[in-house]
Scaffold this motif. Structure first.
Motif, PDB file in Angstrom:
ATOM      1  N   SER A  93       0.872  -1.171   0.000  1.00 56.41           N
ATOM      2  CA  SER A  93       0.000   0.000   0.000  1.00 56.41           C
ATOM      3  C   SER A  93       0.909   1.222   0.000  1.00 56.41           C
ATOM      4  O   SER A  93       2.109   1.092   0.248  1.00 56.41           O
ATOM      5  CB  SER A  93      -0.898  -0.005   1.227  1.00 56.41           C
ATOM      6  N   PRO A  94       0.373   2.404  -0.298  1.00 56.26           N
ATOM      7  CA  PRO A  94       1.254   3.572  -0.392  1.00 56.26           C
ATOM      8  C   PRO A  94       2.037   3.828   0.899  1.00 56.26           C
ATOM      9  O   PRO A  94       3.134   4.368   0.869  1.00 56.26           O
ATOM     10  CB  PRO A  94       0.299   4.730  -0.684  1.00 56.26           C
ATOM     11  N   GLY A  95       1.455   3.386   2.023  1.00 61.18           N
ATOM     12  CA  GLY A  95       2.139   3.606   3.296  1.00 61.18           C
ATOM     13  C   GLY A  95       3.490   2.916   3.350  1.00 61.18           C
ATOM     14  O   GLY A  95       4.375   3.287   4.115  1.00 61.18           O
ATOM     15  N   LEU A  96       3.662   1.910   2.481  1.00 63.36           N
ATOM     16  CA  LEU A  96       4.887   1.129   2.489  1.00 63.36           C
ATOM     17  C   LEU A  96       6.111   1.943   2.102  1.00 63.36           C
ATOM     18  O   LEU A  96       7.238   1.590   2.444  1.00 63.36           O
ATOM     19  CB  LEU A  96       4.721  -0.024   1.496  1.00 63.36           C
ATOM     20  N   LEU A 186      -4.188  13.140  12.460  1.00 62.85           N
ATOM     21  CA  LEU A 186      -3.651  11.784  12.577  1.00 62.85           C
ATOM     22  C   LEU A 186      -4.682  10.743  12.162  1.00 62.85           C
ATOM     23  O   LEU A 186      -4.352   9.718  11.580  1.00 62.85           O
ATOM     24  CB  LEU A 186      -3.218  11.512  14.017  1.00 62.85           C
ATOM     25  N   ALA A 187      -5.941  11.006  12.470  1.00 66.67           N
ATOM     26  CA  ALA A 187      -6.971  10.026  12.158  1.00 66.67           C
ATOM     27  C   ALA A 187      -7.430  10.130  10.715  1.00 66.67           C
ATOM     28  O   ALA A 187      -8.169   9.277  10.244  1.00 66.67           O
ATOM     29  CB  ALA A 187      -8.158  10.201  13.100  1.00 66.67           C
ATOM     30  N   GLY A 188      -6.997  11.160  10.019  1.00 68.37           N
ATOM     31  CA  GLY A 188      -7.424  11.334   8.633  1.00 68.37           C
ATOM     32  C   GLY A 188      -8.745  12.066   8.583  1.00 68.37           C
ATOM     33  O   GLY A 188      -9.738  11.589   9.111  1.00 68.37           O
ATOM     34  N   SER A 189      -8.767  13.236   7.994  1.00 69.60           N
ATOM     35  CA  SER A 189      -9.992  14.021   8.008  1.00 69.60           C
ATOM     36  C   SER A 189     -10.086  14.879   6.756  1.00 69.60           C
ATOM     37  O   SER A 189      -9.082  15.309   6.202  1.00 69.60           O
ATOM     38  CB  SER A 189      -9.997  14.920   9.245  1.00 69.60           C
ATOM     39  N   THR A 190     -11.305  15.103   6.322  1.00 74.59           N
ATOM     40  CA  THR A 190     -11.502  15.984   5.173  1.00 74.59           C
ATOM     41  C   THR A 190     -12.072  17.326   5.611  1.00 74.59           C
ATOM     42  O   THR A 190     -12.295  18.195   4.795  1.00 74.59           O
ATOM     43  CB  THR A 190     -12.496  15.354   4.187  1.00 74.59           C
ATOM     44  N   ALA A 191     -12.318  17.478   6.929  1.00 77.04           N
ATOM     45  CA  ALA A 191     -12.961  18.702   7.397  1.00 77.04           C
ATOM     46  C   ALA A 191     -11.936  19.818   7.557  1.00 77.04           C
ATOM     47  O   ALA A 191     -10.760  19.562   7.788  1.00 77.04           O
ATOM     48  CB  ALA A 191     -13.658  18.453   8.727  1.00 77.04           C
ATOM     49  N   VAL A 261      -5.054   8.387   5.868  1.00 73.67           N
ATOM     50  CA  VAL A 261      -6.261   7.641   5.512  1.00 73.67           C
ATOM     51  C   VAL A 261      -5.817   6.270   5.041  1.00 73.67           C
ATOM     52  O   VAL A 261      -5.176   6.143   4.004  1.00 73.67           O
ATOM     53  CB  VAL A 261      -7.036   8.355   4.396  1.00 73.67           C
ATOM     54  N   GLY A 262      -6.143   5.266   5.830  1.00 72.12           N
ATOM     55  CA  GLY A 262      -5.666   3.926   5.510  1.00 72.12           C
ATOM     56  C   GLY A 262      -6.632   3.176   4.614  1.00 72.12           C
ATOM     57  O   GLY A 262      -7.733   3.646   4.325  1.00 72.12           O
ATOM     58  N   VAL A 313     -12.562  10.428   8.466  1.00 69.03           N
ATOM     59  CA  VAL A 313     -12.744   9.606   7.282  1.00 69.03           C
ATOM     60  C   VAL A 313     -11.780   8.413   7.287  1.00 69.03           C
ATOM     61  O   VAL A 313     -12.100   7.341   6.779  1.00 69.03           O
ATOM     62  CB  VAL A 313     -12.599  10.464   6.015  1.00 69.03           C
ATOM     63  N   GLY A 314     -10.621   8.594   7.928  1.00 69.93           N
ATOM     64  CA  GLY A 314      -9.650   7.504   7.997  1.00 69.93           C
ATOM     65  C   GLY A 314     -10.205   6.310   8.747  1.00 69.93           C
ATOM     66  O   GLY A 314      -9.960   5.153   8.402  1.00 69.93           O
ATOM     67  N   ALA A 315     -10.999   6.584   9.791  1.00 69.49           N
ATOM     68  CA  ALA A 315     -11.612   5.500  10.548  1.00 69.49           C
ATOM     69  C   ALA A 315     -12.718   4.855   9.731  1.00 69.49           C
ATOM     70  O   ALA A 315     -12.902   3.637   9.760  1.00 69.49           O
ATOM     71  CB  ALA A 315     -12.170   6.024  11.867  1.00 69.49           C
TER      72      ALA A 315
END
Lengths: 336, 330
Positions: A93-96, A186-191, A261-262, A313-315
């Protein structure tokens, strides 16, 4: 052999996916704190009225969310697909590439030192952190004998990611105030992203998408195996470098725009490969569309389940993506 | 013989009582100076009921360690200086308003993860923590010293009573609480007079972070005091099911609406200030009642949220009074 599921033609599939994505985007514009009818959304663009609060909400809050979700979803899915082709590893995945770890490191450790004060600053730092880490992983993982094995890139990425994560965690434990403040990033957000941030983010994303589109034919050969690719006259080393640049551009911008965002980058390519013929000229637009769609839906759900709070959104992507992924692996056992 | 026996039986208790009285008197004579000498550490213990059950604590604990901000504040208010405490959230290591009273007390780490080793080394005779933070460490802490845990870290009234009991200073704690109630009642009268038919005003407490804004409701430190003063909560929060709401999207601004805003900036970092500027610059912000009436008051986040003690409650009331009766929004 099971009863064959005949998928619709790839062109029809792309058309359907585009239509659903547009529909989702429109729904996302109308749903929120106040329901805003589509007509008012339309007027917000055609005859803007700064005193109409519904239109202001569409312009300042909802539209940017939709654009951010589409950009980030498409980038992560394409980056994930490229990563899986590059490493011939279905779990890549891109995180790699250490991209999330690098961005997080930059935001947590470097931002306070540099005196970052605005979202654009954070974004820029996150992008630089992601890019530098990606380059480092590439340098460590790809250097060596010409016939380098793909596992080395995966190992280099995992090692450098863990190293940076541990630094970041240590810093967050020592300065818990900081953790509380960048929780949503950290949790991933679009707001909370504005058009300013979108304006910064779209050029590298478009560049990355166009770049990968240009490489589509070569990718088809690369995934057939390195020896075959060489035999067919591909400059494998250069191709890998160009692909890596695309991945870093796409995933680096995505993480700087929306945080970590995972799952999109991991799951969407698998879904798309089941639906489309094994040809990157179909797969790449498929990745982009389905990635955008998944993130749009995740964001929409995250906004309506617990108002007025929002689930990052990440969650949500993990919440939607993980069960589907398990279903997928259970069903298709042998072929990934 | 028979009679004599009976007489003896009758006589015995009398003689016994006399001897007991004499013995008690002698003991009292002997014991008085002894008790006086031992006054700071008299023998005996108090049974204190707390969030984890009942614990025997020494009558006059001399080496107290407090494991949350409010406990430090309350212990100091009761005249007991802890030998050690945890770092403050901001103004580290000790909040400015407590520095003069704290002197050179040691630190045993962070409120979220105090160092058990440091605590053990200090040989406390009483540890005051909270179930919210220290539930899992309770057994270990109890092995080091008698430990009492408050239910949470912000219910300063019940925490003052609990810590008053644990420090054997119930009367002092009751006096402080009575004093606070008096001040609340007086302030309530002034507010009612000032706002007349508009009273009770509805209130929102906003805590600005660098990437979101938190809304503190009735079930919070500031919320409890504001409720006691008679402020009302916006109708959608009256069911009391939530104590904090985290807002990330500016389209949620109308959710904050109330007649008065008390705004705490989480830190004085530029990122937090910029985020406040971004939210307060949004067109929806201008539609809010508090903004229209010029009742957006910036207040000290230590007194209103981070401290959570009885002294900070007094300080919060002072600041609230100053802001509400000058009514120049800052």
């Amino acid at each position: 052999m099971k009863a064959a599921f005949v998928p619709p033609s790839p062109a029809a599939l792309l058309a359907i996916a585009s239509a659903v994505t547009v529909l989702c985007g429109l729904i996302a514009l109308t749903v929120g704190q106040e329901h805003i009818p589509l007509l008012e959304v339309w007027r917000a663009f055609t005859q803007p009225d700064p005193n109409n609060m519904d239109q202001v909400v569409v312009q300042t809050s909802r539209l940017t969310r939709v654009v951010v979700a589409v950009l980030v979803g498409a980038s992560l899915a394409v980056a994930g697909g490229l990563m899986q082709a590059l490493t011939l590893n279905p779990l890549a995945s891109p995180g790699l590439f250490g991209i999330n770890a690098g961005a997080m490191f930059a935001v947590v450790l470097i931002a306070p030192v540099m005196g970052a004060v605005s979202f654009s600053h954070f974004m820029l730092l996150a992008f630089l952190g992601a890019g530098a880490t990606g380059a480092l992983v590439y340098a460590v993982g790809m250097r060596g004998p010409a016939r380098s094995d793909q596992a080395r890139l995966v190992l280099a990425g995992a090692a450098i990611s863990s190293l940076l994560f541990s630094f970041t965690q240590a810093a967050l434990v020592i300065n818990q105030d900081g953790l509380d403040s960048i929780l949503f990033w950290l949790a991933g957000s679009t707001a909370g992203r504005g058009m300013n941030e979108v304006r910064l983010a779209w050029p590298p994303i478009v560049l990355g998408l166009l770049g990968s589109a240009a490489l589509a034919r070569h990718l088809n050969i690369l995934v057939a195996g390195e020896a075959i690719a060489r035999g067919l006259g591909q400059n494998v080393g250069r191709l890998r470098l160009l692909l890596s640049v695309c991945v870093i551009l796409l995933a680096g911008t995505a993480v700087s725009l929306a945080g970590t965002v995972g799952f999109v980058g991991l799951v969407v390519p698998h879904i798309v490969r089941r639906l489309f013929p094994n040809d990157f000229r179909w797969l790449l637009p498929g990745y982009a569309l389905f990635g955008a769609l998944l993130l749009l839906m995740a964001d929409l759900l995250g906004r309506i389940v617990l108002p007025p709070e929002e689930i990052p959104v990440g969650a949500m992507t993990a919440l939607i993506g993980a069960p589907y992924f398990i279903y997928l692996t259970r069903r298709s056992g042998k072929h990934a | 013989m028979h009679r004599m026996d009976r007489a003896r039986v009758q006589a015995w208790p009398v003689a016994n009582r006399a001897r007991n009285d004499r013995r008690a008197f002698c003991l009292r004579l002997l014991g008085l100076p002894a008790a006086l000498a031992l006054l700071p550490y008299p023998a005996g213990a108090v049974l204190v009921e707390h969030a984890m059950g009942r614990t025997q604590v020494p009558m006059r604990p001399a080496r107290v360690i407090t494991l949350f901000q409010g406990a430090t504040d309350i212990a100091l208010a009761l005249g007991v200086r802890p030998v050690a405490t945890v770092d403050s959230w901001t103004e580290k290591p000790v909040y400015r308003y407590l520095r003069a009273q704290m002197g050179d007390a040691q630190s045993v780490g962070l409120e979220t993860q105090p160092s058990l080793e440091d605590i053990a080394q200090l040989q406390p005779d009483l540890i005051i923590g909270s179930k919210f933070r220290n539930e899992r460490a309770f057994d270990l802490l109890s092995k080091i010293a008698p430990t009492i845990l408050a239910q949470d870290v912000y219910s300063f009234v019940s925490n003052t009573r609990l810590i008053g009991a644990a420090l054997h200073r119930e009367a002092q704690a009751a006096r402080l609480l009575a004093q606070l109630n008096q001040q609340i009642a007086a302030l309530r009268v002034r507010l009612t007079q000032k706002f007349g038919p508009a009273w009770p005003l509805s209130v929102s407490v906003l805590d600005v972070r660098s990437d979101h804004i938190r809304l503190y409701l009735a079930d919070s430190f500031a919320g409890a005091l504001l409720s006691a003063l008679g402020f009302a909560w916006p109708s959608q929060w009256r069911d009391g099911s939530r104590s904090i709401i985290k807002l990330t999207s500016k389209e949620r601004i109308p959710v904050m609406d109330a007649d008065v805003f008390f705004v705490l900036l989480r830190s004085d970092s530029a990122a937090v200030r910029n985020n406040y500027v971004a939210w307060s610059g949004h067109p929806l912000w201008q539609q809010l009642q508090a903004v229209k009436y010029g009742r957006v008051h910036h207040v000290n986040n230590v007194y209103w949220s981070l401290a959570g003690g009885i002294q900070s409650a007094f300080l919060m009331l002072d600041e609230l009074q100053a802001k509400m009766f000058s009514e120049i929004s800052s």
